[in-house]
Design a protein around this motif. Structure first.
Motif, PDB file in Angstrom:
ATOM      1  N   ASN A   1      -0.785   4.252 -13.555  1.00 13.21           N
ATOM      2  CA  ASN A   1      -0.065   4.858 -12.438  1.00 13.21           C
ATOM      3  C   ASN A   1      -0.118   4.036 -11.156  1.00 13.21           C
ATOM      4  O   ASN A   1       0.281   4.521 -10.109  1.00 13.21           O
ATOM      5  N   ALA A   2      -0.631   2.827 -11.226  1.00 11.09           N
ATOM      6  CA  ALA A   2      -0.610   1.994 -10.022  1.00 11.09           C
ATOM      7  C   ALA A   2       0.848   1.670  -9.698  1.00 11.09           C
ATOM      8  O   ALA A   2       1.642   1.368 -10.576  1.00 11.09           O
ATOM      9  N   SER A   3       1.174   1.725  -8.421  1.00 14.65           N
ATOM     10  CA  SER A   3       2.560   1.495  -8.029  1.00 14.65           C
ATOM     11  C   SER A   3       2.779   0.006  -7.756  1.00 14.65           C
ATOM     12  O   SER A   3       1.827  -0.770  -7.694  1.00 14.65           O
ATOM     13  N   VAL A   4       4.024  -0.350  -7.524  1.00 21.08           N
ATOM     14  CA  VAL A   4       4.337  -1.745  -7.201  1.00 21.08           C
ATOM     15  C   VAL A   4       3.623  -2.141  -5.913  1.00 21.08           C
ATOM     16  O   VAL A   4       3.176  -3.278  -5.757  1.00 21.08           O
ATOM     17  N   GLU A   5       3.457  -1.200  -4.998  1.00 19.43           N
ATOM     18  CA  GLU A   5       2.752  -1.492  -3.745  1.00 19.43           C
ATOM     19  C   GLU A   5       1.320  -1.937  -4.026  1.00 19.43           C
ATOM     20  O   GLU A   5       0.826  -2.887  -3.437  1.00 19.43           O
ATOM     21  N   ASP A   6       0.659  -1.273  -4.986  1.00 16.61           N
ATOM     22  CA  ASP A   6      -0.700  -1.657  -5.349  1.00 16.61           C
ATOM     23  C   ASP A   6      -0.719  -3.073  -5.921  1.00 16.61           C
ATOM     24  O   ASP A   6      -1.687  -3.800  -5.746  1.00 16.61           O
ATOM     25  N   LEU A   7       0.341  -3.452  -6.605  1.00 18.14           N
ATOM     26  CA  LEU A   7       0.426  -4.792  -7.175  1.00 18.14           C
ATOM     27  C   LEU A   7       0.629  -5.826  -6.083  1.00 18.14           C
ATOM     28  O   LEU A   7      -0.025  -6.867  -6.060  1.00 18.14           O
ATOM     29  N   LEU A   8       1.520  -5.543  -5.123  1.00 21.38           N
ATOM     30  CA  LEU A   8       1.797  -6.501  -4.059  1.00 21.38           C
ATOM     31  C   LEU A   8       0.565  -6.715  -3.192  1.00 21.38           C
ATOM     32  O   LEU A   8       0.341  -7.797  -2.667  1.00 21.38           O
ATOM     33  N   LYS A   9      -0.250  -5.690  -3.084  1.00 17.52           N
ATOM     34  CA  LYS A   9      -1.442  -5.793  -2.227  1.00 17.52           C
ATOM     35  C   LYS A   9      -2.399  -6.876  -2.699  1.00 17.52           C
ATOM     36  O   LYS A   9      -3.094  -7.473  -1.907  1.00 17.52           O
ATOM     37  N   ILE A  10      -2.456  -7.098  -4.024  1.00 16.26           N
ATOM     38  CA  ILE A  10      -3.436  -8.061  -4.524  1.00 16.26           C
ATOM     39  C   ILE A  10      -2.858  -9.450  -4.751  1.00 16.26           C
ATOM     40  O   ILE A  10      -3.548 -10.334  -5.213  1.00 16.26           O
ATOM     41  N   LEU A  11      -1.592  -9.667  -4.408  1.00 14.44           N
ATOM     42  CA  LEU A  11      -1.031 -11.008  -4.578  1.00 14.44           C
ATOM     43  C   LEU A  11      -1.341 -11.848  -3.339  1.00 14.44           C
ATOM     44  O   LEU A  11      -1.075 -11.410  -2.220  1.00 14.44           O
ATOM     45  N   PRO A  12      -1.894 -13.018  -3.520  1.00 14.04           N
ATOM     46  CA  PRO A  12      -2.230 -13.835  -2.348  1.00 14.04           C
ATOM     47  C   PRO A  12      -0.971 -14.231  -1.598  1.00 14.04           C
ATOM     48  O   PRO A  12       0.037 -14.567  -2.197  1.00 14.04           O
ATOM     49  N   GLY A  13      -1.033 -14.181  -0.298  1.00 12.06           N
ATOM     50  CA  GLY A  13       0.137 -14.525   0.508  1.00 12.06           C
ATOM     51  C   GLY A  13       0.965 -13.325   0.918  1.00 12.06           C
ATOM     52  O   GLY A  13       1.779 -13.395   1.831  1.00 12.06           O
ATOM     53  N   LEU A  14       0.753 -12.192   0.257  1.00 10.72           N
ATOM     54  CA  LEU A  14       1.477 -10.970   0.625  1.00 10.72           C
ATOM     55  C   LEU A  14       0.502  -9.980   1.238  1.00 10.72           C
ATOM     56  O   LEU A  14      -0.652  -9.902   0.837  1.00 10.72           O
ATOM     57  N   GLN A  15       0.987  -9.237   2.217  1.00  9.13           N
ATOM     58  CA  GLN A  15       0.143  -8.197   2.812  1.00  9.13           C
ATOM     59  C   GLN A  15       0.929  -6.911   2.950  1.00  9.13           C
ATOM     60  O   GLN A  15       2.121  -6.940   3.262  1.00  9.13           O
ATOM     61  N   VAL A  16       0.261  -5.804   2.729  1.00  6.62           N
ATOM     62  CA  VAL A  16       0.902  -4.499   2.854  1.00  6.62           C
ATOM     63  C   VAL A  16       0.112  -3.674   3.849  1.00  6.62           C
ATOM     64  O   VAL A  16      -1.099  -3.534   3.706  1.00  6.62           O
TER      65      VAL A  16
END
Lengths: 906, 258
Positions: A143-158
């Protein structure tokens, strides 16, 4: 003799199978290019792999096999400990010695390093302008959302509101498989879709639609994220339902949300519903940046206690082998907000300072409908037609009651005002666009044509009752004045645009784009003020405007592009005319003026390597005066504010030079970005103010002839993982330094400002175990106002420390905690520091298989310290605002996630 | 002055050719020979009369319970750049336990790879025989299979010896000496593993140690024996012995050749 000859002949026959062929070669290391002594070289029969002979390479790497037969096929197997073995096929022709020259062996260590690097490189790649993250192997809790995925990608911040930034720049849109999806707000995509559906995350700069169409780079670039979905996870039904209720001191908080999606091949249908009073409009805090009339009633800026309800629908589909596509959204929302705020403003003037204290109570409510769709069809093999439409309707009311006082530098009253205002408004907008694009058989040759039409109409009725007592610095009341107005505002805007563009290649490196654009705007303002308590019925012309303004713009653009090897450049300019017509129907005056338009630009981009780009660009543009600057609406006058015309304003001209450096190093996975830009505006159009001793303002727009506003801006971004600690560290800095000129009471004011901020963010994640973020930013603001001999400086420092921790105690139990400490330092005017520490936390437990149901207990602002507060410093105004904001509450929610993926038909 | 000294030393010792891997010129390899008794005994005992035919099932059942499945024996191979000395390492398991067949057992084999000859000392029924003969040229067929043995990466090669016996060998190019256990030789490196699948005999290296160059290879004294017979003669003599005892089954015939 004869026998002898015969024997000779016979002997010669045997030469057909001569036995003196040699094979030789030299063995070298492929990386170090050095000879490999003692490499094992084995000669095999190609047919059956039988070993015929073997030897070891000599000290200079040389080997020689001799006494071999010709017309044979051999295999040579070369090996050395720690290196990859090499097998070479050798065919010996007729009497030819074979010299293989240098044979290179690759060390296994080198290969292993490459493999390790390549496999981790594969997870992040930079291709041209697009940064691609391969996320299919990332495993997050169910149930992790795409936002949870973007949070852990280096270079991206949420950020906590769901706003995404990539390499320091804000992401405006999130696409799904290249298509728009709830184009209004990226948060709809990132919080609605599940992370397990995403195979690749692509981040790139998207040129503005205008630039894409005219082919002229207008410098507008939006950062866009495209989510490429996994084949097997992009078919099915999924969604979630959430309901929560809680306890709070100010109100009883509640939050309900429901999302339902059905994805089938290229067809996506989605719907969502939300209703809450905790300040979430949409699925996060929306920034209604694109569509619709700016509906002030609907926007929540953190002030007051809001209630929102909304519904959204989305449908998109592609058919006929993707030759046809349709994409559409519909939104409905209804909201109300009420609150209060108090403001202290200090205005620095030549005559002295004016301090204003104001307290306001406000209530707002409204609703809106919005719809947008786009239909695209391919024509022939190389043509496309796009038809799009946007329509919206909104209606709302707002009212406010305020009491304010103005004091002079000696703390003596200048005036005291009581004001009651109430507004009813309604707006409609419809925009239609048609675009035809055709590529010709010849590469680089294209033609496009577009027509766009927009109609907006809005009306607003406002009741404005103001009672002012004038003291003028004396202890006794000098005079009073009441102004009771009923203001009705009716505005219609018609806009019509047409454009044609043609591009062609001159040769392999050069190409050109030629385009013509024309726009026609008509604005009708019917803004009337009547005295409420004067029942003569005649409008008060001092506060009314009836206008019919129009503008005709004609622009031609020519640009040349150069692309070769690592360099790409473009140079060109647009030029044209801008004709303004102003028709003032109250004063029965007409005014017509033509302005020239000139937009030169140039850009050079150099790709230092696959992953590193450097660009320098220049952009110049005329800034023509607007209708409201040439002739401000009398309607906008107030008790203490009076505008006047200035029909002789000329164009200002703005020049912008920028340098951009962007780099992504695959081996170290570090991102570097640096943008430096300098903008100068010559003869800027500014508001000239004259303030009298009673505190009344007289305003007019003028050119600051001979002066240039300047601004130098710098933003830097550097993000890199620290392998030993498994931490991703990001440093960003930004700075702005500038000079601004204005006239106040006849003298020149030069404002010099310097704003610098630097921030550090450290993040460490372990999928399914924890996510930790720790960061801090320091902002330093220096404003100094030079005005004649008086030098006034207003500096202050702001600190922000943020931390967020997510702990997954098990696959079904999660804890979250975030805290932000904020301090705004004191300065000359504000004698106290402002400190605030906001701490939020929640825990959630999931039940049933696949975490089908989750129960969440949340506490918002545990320390009850979220008092609304903001401080602003502009050219001559320094103000501090305190307002009602949502403070501590607790909430218990239940969330039901459902997913049913359907197998993909091959 | 010191600087010059070091520069000279450096230049003298600097090897411009690549030699990252240090090839061992002299060393000792311990091999483990395994013979699967459960597979061979029926054939070996077969006609010998040691066990009556009607007692076979009970005998074998008892044997399987009382004895380990494999005869495991250790051998050592000391190698030089062009010669190898192969001999037992430690106690060899009593062959055909308590059956009473004092079998021919290997003592030592010295192989000279440069002259392609070998000298072997064998005990045959308490008689010492010294054999001197040329090595057999084996036609090896190389494959792509790689296997790790005793820490070395070995490549597989197959061959037929004596025209009919299929053998599988693994050799490493990290040891330049082209030898191996028993009389196996001829691959582009040291044979660290050999198996005769059909006859359930295998030799695999378990340990490797390098020996210093100064250590002399002890020349076995049997070298100086005057009377040396040829392999074929030895074989025929052994065959006679076996025939007498009804032990001349195929397995035995292969075993004595090793």
């Amino acid at each position: 003799m004869k026998n002898y000859l015969l024997l000779l002949l016979l002997f010669n026959c045997f030469n057909a199978f001569s036995q003196d062929i040699t094979i030789r070669g030299v063995i070298n290391d492929s990386a170090l290019k050095m000879n490999i002594h003692n490499a094992s070289v084995v000669l095999l029969n190609a047919k059956d792999s039988i070993i015929l002979s073997d030897l070891r390479a000599s000290s200079n790497g040389v080997f020689v096999f001799s006494g071999l037969y010709n017309n044979q096929n051999y295999i040579l197997l070369i090996s050395y400990p720690g290196y990859l073995s090499l097998a070479k096929q050798i065919t010996i022709g007729q009497n030819n010695n074979v010299d293989l020259g240098s044979i290179f062996l690759t060390s296994k260590e080198v290969l292993l390093k490459e493999v390790v690097v390549k496999s981790s490189i594969r997870s992040i790649q930079l291709r041209g302008d697009t940064l691609q993250y391969n996320t299919s192997e990332i495993k997050l809790p169910p149930n992790a959302s795409v936002e949870d995925l973007l949070k852990i990608l280096p270079g991206l911040q949420v950020d906590p509101n769901g706003k995404i930034s990539a390499q320091g720049k804000k992401v405006k849109k999130v696409l799904v498989d290249g298509e728009e999806f709830f184009s209004d707000d990226p948060v709809f995509v990132t919080r609605n879709l599940r992370s397990e559906m995403v195979a690749k995350v692509q981040v790139y700069d998207k040129k503005s639609d205008a630039a894409l169409f005219t082919g002229i780079d207008d410098g507008i670039k939006d950062k866009v994220i495209n989510l490429q979905l996994k084949q097997d996870k992009s078919n099915g039904v999924f969604g979630k339902v959430e309901a929560g209720i809680g306890l709070g001191h100010q109100f009883t908080p509640y939050n309900t949300q429901a999302m339902l999606n059905s994805f089938k091949g290229k067809r996506k249908t989605s719907g969502y519903m939300a209703s809450n009073n905790i300040g979430q409009s949409g699925l996060g805090t929306t920034e209604k940046n694109q569509l619709g009339v700016k509906n002030d009633m609907e926007q929540y800026d953190g002030k007051g206690l809001p209630q929102f309800s909304m519904i959204g629908l989305h449908f998109d589909n592609k058919w006929n082998k993707d030759r046809n596509s349709f994409n559409g959204d519909y939104y409905y929302s209804i909201s109300n907000v009420s609150g209060f705020d108090s403001t202290f403003t200090n205005t620095i003037l030549p005559i002295g300072a004016i301090k204003r204290f104001a307290n306001t109570d406000f209530q707002k409510e409204g609703f809106s409908h919005k719809m947008n769709f786009a239909y695209k069809q391919q024509v022939g093999t190389r043509g496309t037609i796009t038809f799009s439409n946007t329509a919206s309707y909104n209606k709302g009311t707002s009212s406010q009651q305020s009491a304010s006082s103005d004091l002079n530098g000696n703390e003596q009253f200048l005036n005291r005002t009581n004001n009651q205002t109430s507004v009813n408004g309604e707006g409609r907008r419809i925009q239609t666009a048609f675009l035809f694009q055709q590529k010709f058989k010849q590469p680089g040759r294209t033609i496009s044509f577009s027509i766009e039409q927009q109609s907006t109409s809005s009306n607003e009725q406002q009741t404005n009752i103001t009672a002012t007592e004038f003291f003028n610095g004396k202890p006794l009341l000098d005079s009073t004045r009441n102004l009771d107005l009923f203001k009705g505002k009716d505005q219609t805007l018609q806009n019509f645009k047409i454009g044609l563009s043609f591009s062609n290649k001159i040769n392999n490196a050069f190409s050109f784009i030629l385009s013509v654009n024309s726009a026609y705007d008509v604005v009708n303002d019917h803004n009337l003020s009547n005295r409420i308590f004067n029942p003569t019925g005649a409008i008060d012309s001092l506060f009314s405007t009836i206008r019919n303004d129009s503008r005709k713009i004609f622009l031609g653009n020519l640009s040349f592009n150069f692309v070769k090897n690592k360099v790409s450049a473009s140079l060109g300019s647009g030029s044209g005319t801008n004709r303004i017509f102003i028709n003032n129907l109250i004063q029965k005056k007409e005014f017509e003026r033509s302005f020239s338009v000139w937009k030169p630009f140039g850009r050079v981009q150099y790709s230092i390597s696959d992953n590193t780009n450097f660009e320098i660009s220049y952009r110049g543009t005329t800034v023509a005066p607007s209708f409201q600057e040439l002739s401000p609406h009398a309607f906008n006058n107030a008790q203490l504010v009076t505008f006047s015309d200035n029909l002789s304003i000329n164009n200002a001209f703005s020049n912008k030079v920028s340098l951009t450096y962007e780099s992504f190093r695959s081996l170290t996975k570090s991102f570097t970005g640096l943008v430096v830009s300098h903008t100068s505006t010559k003869n800027p159009i500014k508001l000239l103010s004259n303030i009298n001793t009673s505190g009344a303002y007289f305003l007019q727009y003028v050119n600051m002839t001979g002066y240039s506003d300047q601004e130098l801006e710098l933003t830097g971004f550097y993000s890199k993982p620290i392998p030993s600690l498994k931490i991703q560290a990001t440093i960003d800095l930004s700075g702005k330094s500038g000079k601004n000129f204005s006239f106040i009471n006849g003298s020149l004011n030069k404002l010099i400002y310097n704003i610098a901020s630097t921030g550090v963010l450290l993040s460490k994640n372990k999928s399914g175990k924890y996510e930790i973020q720790l960061g801090g930013t320091i902002y330093y603001d220096v404003n100094s106002l030079n005005e004649g001999l008086k030098n006034i400086r207003n500096n202050f420092v702001t600190y922000k420390l943020k931390s967020a921790i997510d702990l997954y105690l098990s696959s079904s139990f999660q804890m979250h905690c975030d805290a932000e400490f904020f301090r705004q330092g004191k300065n000359n005017i504000f004698t106290d520091n402002f400190d605030r520490m906001v701490w939020n936390a929640w825990i959630s437990k999931s039940l049933l298989k696949n975490n089908l149901i989750t129960v969440k207990l949340a506490a918002n602002d545990i320390l009850n310290s979220n008092t609304g507060f903001s401080r602003i410093a502009t050219s001559t105004i320094f103000s501090e605002n305190r307002y009602l904001a949502i403070r501590r509450y607790f909430m218990l929610s239940a969330i039901w996630n459902f997913t049913k993926y359907n197998p993909v038909k091959q | 002055m010191i600087r010059l000294f070091f520069i000279v030393i450096f230049l003298v010792t600097y090897d411009s050719s690549f030699s990252q891997y240090h090839f061992v010129e002299r060393g000792r390899i311990i091999y483990e020979r395994k013979i699967n008794t459960h597979a061979i005994l029926p054939e070996v005992i077969g006609e010998s009369g040691i066990v009556l035919k009607e007692d076979f099932p009970t005998f074998f059942q008892k044997y399987k319970v009382d004895h380990p499945q494999f005869w495991i024996d250790s051998f050592q191979l000391i190698f030089d750049h062009d010669s190898t000395l192969y001999k037992p390492a430690g106690f060899i398991s009593p062959f055909l336990h308590g059956i009473g067949v004092p079998m021919a057992d290997k003592n030592q084999v010295l192989t000279d790879l440069s002259s392609f000859h070998f000298v072997a000392e064998k005990n045959a029924y308490n008689e010492q025989k010294v054999i001197r003969d040329t090595l057999n040229k084996i036609r090896w067929k190389l494959t792509d299979e790689i296997r790790e043995i005793a820490g070395f990466e070995c490549r597989r090669a197959n061959a037929l010896i004596n025209d009919s016996i299929y053998i599988v060998a693994f050799y490493t190019d990290a040891i330049k000496t082209k030898g191996g256990p028993e009389l196996f030789n001829g691959l582009p490196g040291m044979i660290l593993g050999v198996a005769i699948p059909h006859y359930h005999i295998s030799y695999f290296a378990t340990r490797f140690e390098a020996l210093s160059k100064t250590e002399k290879m002890t020349f076995p004294n049997f070298l100086f024996q005057k009377r040396k017979i040829r392999q074929i003669d030895y074989f025929n003599e052994m065959l006679d012995y076996l025939r007498e005892r009804n032990l001349d089954n195929p397995w035995m015939k292969v075993f004595i050749r090793l």
